[in-house]
Enzyme design. Structure first.
Site, PDB file in Angstrom:
ATOM      1  N   ASP A 228      -5.224  21.925   9.372  1.00  0.00           N
ATOM      2  CA  ASP A 228      -5.556  20.813   8.467  1.00  0.00           C
ATOM      3  C   ASP A 228      -6.314  21.233   7.209  1.00  0.00           C
ATOM      4  O   ASP A 228      -6.633  22.408   7.021  1.00  0.00           O
ATOM      5  CB  ASP A 228      -6.348  19.765   9.276  1.00  0.00           C
ATOM      6  CG  ASP A 228      -5.843  18.359   9.015  1.00  0.00           C
ATOM      7  OD1 ASP A 228      -5.608  18.029   7.849  1.00  0.00           O
ATOM      8  OD2 ASP A 228      -5.693  17.600   9.992  1.00  0.00           O
TER       9      ASP A 228
ATOM     10  N   TYR B 218       0.378  10.192   4.297  1.00  0.00           N
ATOM     11  CA  TYR B 218      -0.036  10.423   5.684  1.00  0.00           C
ATOM     12  C   TYR B 218       1.008  11.316   6.332  1.00  0.00           C
ATOM     13  O   TYR B 218       2.191  10.961   6.352  1.00  0.00           O
ATOM     14  CB  TYR B 218      -0.117   9.105   6.468  1.00  0.00           C
ATOM     15  CG  TYR B 218      -0.746   7.934   5.731  1.00  0.00           C
ATOM     16  CD1 TYR B 218      -2.060   7.978   5.275  1.00  0.00           C
ATOM     17  CD2 TYR B 218      -0.006   6.773   5.498  1.00  0.00           C
ATOM     18  CE1 TYR B 218      -2.619   6.892   4.597  1.00  0.00           C
ATOM     19  CE2 TYR B 218      -0.565   5.681   4.835  1.00  0.00           C
ATOM     20  CZ  TYR B 218      -1.872   5.748   4.386  1.00  0.00           C
ATOM     21  OH  TYR B 218      -2.412   4.672   3.727  1.00  0.00           O
ATOM     22  N   ARG B 219       0.590  12.445   6.868  1.00  0.00           N
ATOM     23  CA  ARG B 219       1.551  13.404   7.423  1.00  0.00           C
ATOM     24  C   ARG B 219       2.345  12.807   8.574  1.00  0.00           C
ATOM     25  O   ARG B 219       1.867  11.896   9.270  1.00  0.00           O
ATOM     26  CB  ARG B 219       0.814  14.652   7.900  1.00  0.00           C
ATOM     27  CG  ARG B 219      -0.017  14.396   9.142  1.00  0.00           C
ATOM     28  CD  ARG B 219      -0.540  15.699   9.737  1.00  0.00           C
ATOM     29  NE  ARG B 219      -1.204  15.433  10.995  1.00  0.00           N
ATOM     30  CZ  ARG B 219      -2.501  15.668  11.229  1.00  0.00           C
ATOM     31  NH1 ARG B 219      -3.279  16.155  10.268  1.00  0.00           N
ATOM     32  NH2 ARG B 219      -3.015  15.418  12.403  1.00  0.00           N
TER      33      ARG B 219
ATOM     34  N   GLU C 126      -1.245   0.892  -5.669  1.00  0.00           N
ATOM     35  CA  GLU C 126      -1.165   2.241  -6.228  1.00  0.00           C
ATOM     36  C   GLU C 126      -0.173   2.306  -7.403  1.00  0.00           C
ATOM     37  O   GLU C 126      -0.286   3.159  -8.280  1.00  0.00           O
ATOM     38  CB  GLU C 126      -0.740   3.247  -5.156  1.00  0.00           C
ATOM     39  CG  GLU C 126      -1.854   3.726  -4.226  1.00  0.00           C
ATOM     40  CD  GLU C 126      -2.232   2.736  -3.129  1.00  0.00           C
ATOM     41  OE1 GLU C 126      -1.542   1.695  -2.988  1.00  0.00           O
ATOM     42  OE2 GLU C 126      -3.218   2.989  -2.424  1.00  0.00           O
TER      43      GLU C 126
ATOM     44  N   ASN D  18       0.844  -1.193   0.000  1.00  0.00           N
ATOM     45  CA  ASN D  18       0.000   0.000   0.000  1.00  0.00           C
ATOM     46  C   ASN D  18       0.877   1.240   0.000  1.00  0.00           C
ATOM     47  O   ASN D  18       1.954   1.256   0.596  1.00  0.00           O
ATOM     48  CB  ASN D  18      -0.926   0.052   1.211  1.00  0.00           C
ATOM     49  CG  ASN D  18      -1.941   1.180   1.081  1.00  0.00           C
ATOM     50  OD1 ASN D  18      -2.821   1.130   0.215  1.00  0.00           O
ATOM     51  ND2 ASN D  18      -1.796   2.223   1.889  1.00  0.00           N
TER      52      ASN D  18
ATOM     53  N   TRP E 259      -1.628   7.760   9.846  1.00  0.00           N
ATOM     54  CA  TRP E 259      -2.594   7.065   8.983  1.00  0.00           C
ATOM     55  C   TRP E 259      -3.883   6.943   9.767  1.00  0.00           C
ATOM     56  O   TRP E 259      -3.917   6.443  10.887  1.00  0.00           O
ATOM     57  CB  TRP E 259      -2.066   5.725   8.492  1.00  0.00           C
ATOM     58  CG  TRP E 259      -1.414   4.816   9.478  1.00  0.00           C
ATOM     59  CD1 TRP E 259      -1.864   4.456  10.707  1.00  0.00           C
ATOM     60  CD2 TRP E 259      -0.170   4.110   9.283  1.00  0.00           C
ATOM     61  NE1 TRP E 259      -1.007   3.588  11.300  1.00  0.00           N
ATOM     62  CE2 TRP E 259       0.056   3.354  10.449  1.00  0.00           C
ATOM     63  CE3 TRP E 259       0.747   4.030   8.228  1.00  0.00           C
ATOM     64  CZ2 TRP E 259       1.173   2.534  10.601  1.00  0.00           C
ATOM     65  CZ3 TRP E 259       1.844   3.221   8.387  1.00  0.00           C
ATOM     66  CH2 TRP E 259       2.053   2.491   9.568  1.00  0.00           C
TER      67      TRP E 259
ATOM     68  N   GLY F 124      -5.286   2.518   4.214  1.00  0.00           N
ATOM     69  CA  GLY F 124      -4.531   1.299   3.931  1.00  0.00           C
ATOM     70  C   GLY F 124      -3.404   1.038   4.919  1.00  0.00           C
ATOM     71  O   GLY F 124      -3.230  -0.092   5.398  1.00  0.00           O
TER      72      GLY F 124
HETATM   73  C1  LIG Z   1      -1.497  16.677   1.287  1.00  0.00           C
HETATM   74  C2  LIG Z   1      -2.255  15.499   1.809  1.00  0.00           C
HETATM   75  C3  LIG Z   1      -2.105  15.096   3.125  1.00  0.00           C
HETATM   76  C4  LIG Z   1      -2.794  13.993   3.626  1.00  0.00           C
HETATM   77  N1  LIG Z   1      -2.610  13.637   4.931  1.00  0.00           N
HETATM   78  C5  LIG Z   1      -3.235  12.537   5.406  1.00  0.00           C
HETATM   79  C6  LIG Z   1      -2.999  12.107   6.737  1.00  0.00           C
HETATM   80  O1  LIG Z   1      -2.238  12.719   7.485  1.00  0.00           O
HETATM   81  N2  LIG Z   1      -3.637  10.977   7.167  1.00  0.00           N
HETATM   82  C7  LIG Z   1      -4.487  10.271   6.358  1.00  0.00           C
HETATM   83  O2  LIG Z   1      -5.004   9.243   6.795  1.00  0.00           O
HETATM   84  N3  LIG Z   1      -4.756  10.676   5.101  1.00  0.00           N
HETATM   85  C8  LIG Z   1      -4.132  11.791   4.611  1.00  0.00           C
HETATM   86  N4  LIG Z   1      -4.366  12.195   3.319  1.00  0.00           N
HETATM   87  C9  LIG Z   1      -5.346  11.468   2.493  1.00  0.00           C
HETATM   88  C10 LIG Z   1      -4.807  10.146   1.987  1.00  0.00           C
HETATM   89  O3  LIG Z   1      -3.557  10.314   1.372  1.00  0.00           O
HETATM   90  C11 LIG Z   1      -5.793   9.535   0.999  1.00  0.00           C
HETATM   91  O4  LIG Z   1      -6.983   9.238   1.688  1.00  0.00           O
HETATM   92  C12 LIG Z   1      -5.269   8.299   0.298  1.00  0.00           C
HETATM   93  O5  LIG Z   1      -6.224   7.844  -0.627  1.00  0.00           O
HETATM   94  C13 LIG Z   1      -4.972   7.197   1.289  1.00  0.00           C
HETATM   95  O6  LIG Z   1      -4.515   6.063   0.600  1.00  0.00           O
HETATM   96  P1  LIG Z   1      -4.891   4.618   1.135  1.00  0.00           P
HETATM   97  O7  LIG Z   1      -6.325   4.381   0.767  1.00  0.00           O
HETATM   98  O8  LIG Z   1      -3.950   3.720   0.419  1.00  0.00           O
HETATM   99  O9  LIG Z   1      -4.693   4.631   2.593  1.00  0.00           O
HETATM  100  C14 LIG Z   1      -3.680  13.290   2.802  1.00  0.00           C
HETATM  101  C15 LIG Z   1      -3.838  13.690   1.480  1.00  0.00           C
HETATM  102  C16 LIG Z   1      -3.143  14.771   0.974  1.00  0.00           C
HETATM  103  C17 LIG Z   1      -3.344  15.177  -0.451  1.00  0.00           C
HETATM  104 MN   LIG Z   2      -4.309   2.091  -0.863  1.00  0.00          MN
END
Ligand SMILES: Cc1cc2nc3c(=O)[nH]c(=O)nc-3n(C[C@H](O)[C@H](O)[C@H](O)COP(=O)(O)O)c2cc1C
Ligand SMILES: [Mn+2]
Length: 481
Positions: A281, A172-173, A232, A168, A186, A191
């Site tokens: 945020d 995630y910050r 991805e 995955n 996360w 994921g």
């Molecule tokens: C700039 C930016 C920062 C993000 N920060 C977070 C975060 O801190 N935690 C989080 O869970 N998702 C965050 N997201 C959203 C996830 O990246 C997004 O939901 C992504 O689809 C997650 O992928 P996954 O489904 O593989 O977990 C952020 C997105 C962006 C564009």
């Molecule tokens: Mn994913």
């Protein structure tokens, strides 16, 4: 297609879509403040390259994806809708009627065979290997005054499902706690959190690799709402039109994009949590501090001359709106595979993705709008949708003022509002409980007799065709003056 962030930045410069800032600017609030000004300057403003972040020798790039034009460049298309159409085609290839027709499908087939990533042994991201490396020479931003600290805002977080080995990637910050540890934000629905959940059940440490400043397509892919279990990097290969090059990490059992400028290798321990936040945020408000897993650094690998790619989030519009817009266009044809009656959808910047989703449908039967609402609430990250507005297909969902007009005129609040409850985004502060709250669907379609509406639905005002033509003639002359 850019295989390196530097190529993208150079091209943006050539196209006059980049502003270089040569004077010293501090990563402590100042870079964020300049970036915010750019994001608010209309159409997303320019991409920014801070050549001299005060106190650091590494340049900082921000807002590189923050306009429609730059998002299209990053994905190698002239409009995002082209991409949507390509994906649509890919999902429904026409049945070839003869050999010539079949040959025409070859590019499509080739494109599919290029999806799988490939492993290389020699990678720019490992020019320098620092086994005792720290975060100390990275120009990581403090974005807003009340933030709990410095945050890596645009990391690509790589994990593997400890049971199946499925990869995955998510953005995630990561809050810097010290030179060797950060938060790992996360959220529970994502994921990375699922992989961590499994690792905790098994009582195992979870390897994590974080890629910074990779080839532009991948930065987008890490934000994309890929269905769980779908890599991805398949999307990455499709968008890049070539196989993504990966390299084995030095200290953990993971692979990272060879093109990254910096890689942070490390792990997350089962059971460990630490207070993270507050953080200015996506919502435009500060998120409350909360307990999140902790990332421990084992190794830094990097190029000799890396660029640190970052972003800021805050009051919309921000750069993330354009990343979200790409997902809106790319995922529409995929969503239509399960819900074909959806004609178009839009996430206005003010709605921060989930707060307001507007969908137009080809209405076919009574109650159809409500079926669409429920489909969305059950579909991937669309489950977070707090307010869903459904309109008929003749309404342009991209035009928020047209939608507001239609909602006002077509909705009887007592009849047309569907309330329900379910999971909401972790960032939602209006719900009484974290991640669980109310949802509202608004059926702004024309109501049918079969839905209980027995009066006559009014006709939309429009002039006659002849008068319209005449008006167009005269108007083009008036405008041409
Ligand atoms: C700039 C930016 C920062 C993000 N920060 C977070 C975060 O801190 N935690 C989080 O869970 N998702 C965050 N997201 C959203 C996830 O990246 C997004 O939901 C992504 O689809 C997650 O992928 P996954 O489904 O593989 O977990 C952020 C997105 C962006 C564009
Ligand atoms: Mn994913």
């Amino acid at each position: 297609m850019y295989s390196d962030l530097n190529d993208f930045i150079t091209d943006l410069d050539r196209r006059k879509l980049l502003a270089r800032i040569g004077e010293p600017v501090s990563p402590d609030l100042e870079i964020a403040a300049v970036t915010d000004r750019a994001c608010k300057s209309g159409g997303g403003g320019p991409a920014l390259l801070f050549e001299n972040p005060a106190g650091f020798s590494m340049p900082v790039a921000s807002n590189v994806f923050g306009s429609l034009e730059r998002m299209c460049l990053a994905l190698g298309v002239s409009t995002l809708d082209d991409l949507g159409r390509e994906i649509e085609q890919l999902m429904t290839p026409p049945m070839p009627k003869g050999i010539m027709d079949a040959l025409k499908l070859m590019p499509l087939v080739n494109r599919l065979s290029d999806l799988m990533p490939k492993t290389v042994s020699d990678a720019p991201c490992q020019e320098i290997v620092q086994r005792d490396g720290t975060l100390d020479d990275l120009p990581i931003l403090t974005c807003w005054p009340q933030d709990g600290g410095r945050f890596i805002t645009l990391p690509l977080v790589f994990t593997k499902d400890p049971e199946t080995g499925m990869r995955n990637i998510g953005t995630y910050r990561m809050q810097v706690f010290d030179g060797r540890t950060t938060g790992m934000h996360w959220q529970r629905h994502k994921g990375g959190a699922q992989h961590h959940r499994i690792a905790e059940r098994l009582g195992k440490r979870l390897d994590v690799a974080v890629a910074l400043s990779p080839e532009p397509v991948l930065t987008y892919c890490a934000t994309a709402p890929m269905p769980e279990g779908l890599d991805e990097l398949l999307l990455g290969g499709f968008l890049a039109r070539r196989r993504i090059e990966m390299v084995k990490c030095v200290t953990v059992d993971l692979e990272v994009p060879a093109s990254a400028h910096i890689v942070l290798e490390g792990y997350v321990e089962p059971g460990e949590r630490r207070r993270e936040g507050p953080f200015g945020d996506h919502t435009g408000f500060y998120s409350q501090p909360d307990d999140y897993p902790v990332f421990h650094l084992t190794c830094v690998t990097r190029r000799k001359k890396p660029t640190y790619l970052t972003t800021i989030v805050g009051i919309p519009p921000m750069e993330d709106y354009y990343l979200g817009l790409a997902s809106e266009r790319i995922f529409l044809p995929l969503i239509r595979k399960t819900v074909p009656e959806i004609v178009d959808m839009h996430f206005p910047a003010e709605g921060i993705f989930h707060n307001l989703v507007i969908i137009s449908i080809d209405k076919r039967y009574p109650g159809h709008a409500r079926k669409i609402m429920h489909a969305c609430w059950g579909l991937g990250q669309l489950m977070f949708s707090k307010a869903i507005v459904i309109v008929d297909k003749d309404v342009n969902v991209q035009d928020v003022s047209e939608v507001a007009w239609i909602v006002g005129t077509h909705v009887d609040p007592l009849r047309d509002v569907q309330m329900t409850k379910g999971p909401v985004d972790d960032l939602d502060d209006a719900a009484d409980l974290p991640a669980y709250g109310g949802k509202m669907g608004i059926d702004a379609t024309r109501k049918w007799a079969s839905e209980g509406y027995t009066r006559t639905w009014p006709a939309r005002i429009a002039t006659s065709e002849a008068a319209g033509r005449k008006a167009a003639e005269i108007w083009s002359r008036i405008k041409g003056r």
